[in-house]
Motif scaffolding. Structure first.
Motif, PDB file in Angstrom:
ATOM      1  N   ASN A 186     -74.835  16.442  70.871  1.00 44.39           N
ATOM      2  CA  ASN A 186     -75.921  15.572  71.348  1.00 44.39           C
ATOM      3  C   ASN A 186     -77.279  16.146  70.946  1.00 44.39           C
ATOM      4  OD1 ASN A 186     -74.136  13.786  72.526  1.00 44.39           O
ATOM      5  ND2 ASN A 186     -74.264  14.707  74.556  1.00 44.39           N
ATOM      6  N   LYS A 202     -64.966  21.811  75.252  1.00 44.76           N
ATOM      7  CA  LYS A 202     -65.190  20.400  74.894  1.00 44.76           C
ATOM      8  C   LYS A 202     -66.573  19.934  75.339  1.00 44.76           C
ATOM      9  CE  LYS A 202     -63.250  17.253  77.408  1.00 44.76           C
ATOM     10  NZ  LYS A 202     -62.222  16.398  78.057  1.00 44.76           N
ATOM     11  N   TYR A 203     -66.955  20.276  76.564  1.00 42.28           N
ATOM     12  CA  TYR A 203     -68.277  19.882  77.076  1.00 42.28           C
ATOM     13  C   TYR A 203     -69.385  20.695  76.412  1.00 42.28           C
ATOM     14  CZ  TYR A 203     -66.190  16.909  80.636  1.00 42.28           C
ATOM     15  OH  TYR A 203     -65.507  15.910  81.274  1.00 42.28           O
ATOM     16  N   LYS A 259     -69.864  19.046  73.060  1.00 45.26           N
ATOM     17  CA  LYS A 259     -70.470  17.728  73.238  1.00 45.26           C
ATOM     18  C   LYS A 259     -71.973  17.848  73.455  1.00 45.26           C
ATOM     19  CE  LYS A 259     -70.111  13.488  75.969  1.00 45.26           C
ATOM     20  NZ  LYS A 259     -69.417  12.814  77.105  1.00 45.26           N
TER      21      LYS A 259
END
Length: 208
Positions: free
Chosen positions: A96, A88-89, A92
């Motif tokens: 970005n 998930k990170y 992300k």
């Protein structure tokens, strides 16, 4: 001596807390997390990692992703909670990076494009099922055999679908012989694509 033991105990607790927090919350010790994402970006490896089986539209999704200079990477189904959180990170961080490149809101736009691909794929599958259903009707099979037999394989029956009622999701399938310029229609079947059932089994519309 007691103070040293107390300090040592709390030090161990803090280390364990940091370890499990970084591992299970941020997935720091897994292949995909925010740190490995930054390293991949530096190395020019921009990708979104997906967990699970290969989706039906994966090829189309990959082509769309490639047009923006990144790719989708499938990790597989055998995952743990720390891998899920780390991924998930990771994603992300990648999103970005891509939004910095293409502008704020790009990811939403990209998701909309993916939805369009999914809808097109779904519509295609529905039409295929509708045509298969009509082609399996006894009167249609008989007509196909008759036309091909009389013409010795020179003439053929065509099935032409159109969405007759978008609200009720009903298709009109014209069954006829295409002479090159027009379709000589023999039957008009109305098919409910929700239940995959033919509404008029005789292939005739009201007024015919």
């Amino acid at each position: 001596m007691k103070k040293k033991l107390t300090y040592g105990f709390f030090t161990v607790l803090i280390i364990l807390f940091l370890y499990f927090g970084l591992r299970f919350t941020f997935g720091l010790f897994t292949p995909y997390n925010f740190w490995t994402a930054q390293q991949d970006i530096k190395n020019g490896k921009v990708q979104i990692t997906e967990i699970g089986e290969i989706p039906l539209n994966f090829e189309q999704k990959q082509k769309l992703a490639n047009s923006y200079g990144f790719m989708f990477h499938l990790f597989g189904c055998q995952v743990t909670s720390d891998i899920i959180n780390g991924t998930k990170y990771y994603n992300k961080t990648m999103v970005n990076h891509l939004e910095n490149k293409y502008g704020v809101g790009w990811w939403v736009k990209f998701q909309t494009q993916l939805d369009s691909i999914d809808n097109a794929k779904s519509t295609k599958l529905i039409i295929e099922k509708v045509l298969d259903l009509v082609e399996e009707q006894k009167i249609v099979k008989t007509e196909i055999k008759l036309v091909e037999s009389l013409s010795k394989g020179q003439r053929h029956i065509s099935l032409v679908p159109t969405l007759d009622d978008s609200i009720k999701n009903i298709y009109l399938v014209k069954v006829g012989e295409n002479n090159g310029t027009s379709l000589a229609t023999y039957f008009n079947f109305l098919v409910d694509a929700n239940s995959m059932k033919i509404i008029n089994a005789d292939g005739k519309l009201d007024g015919q």
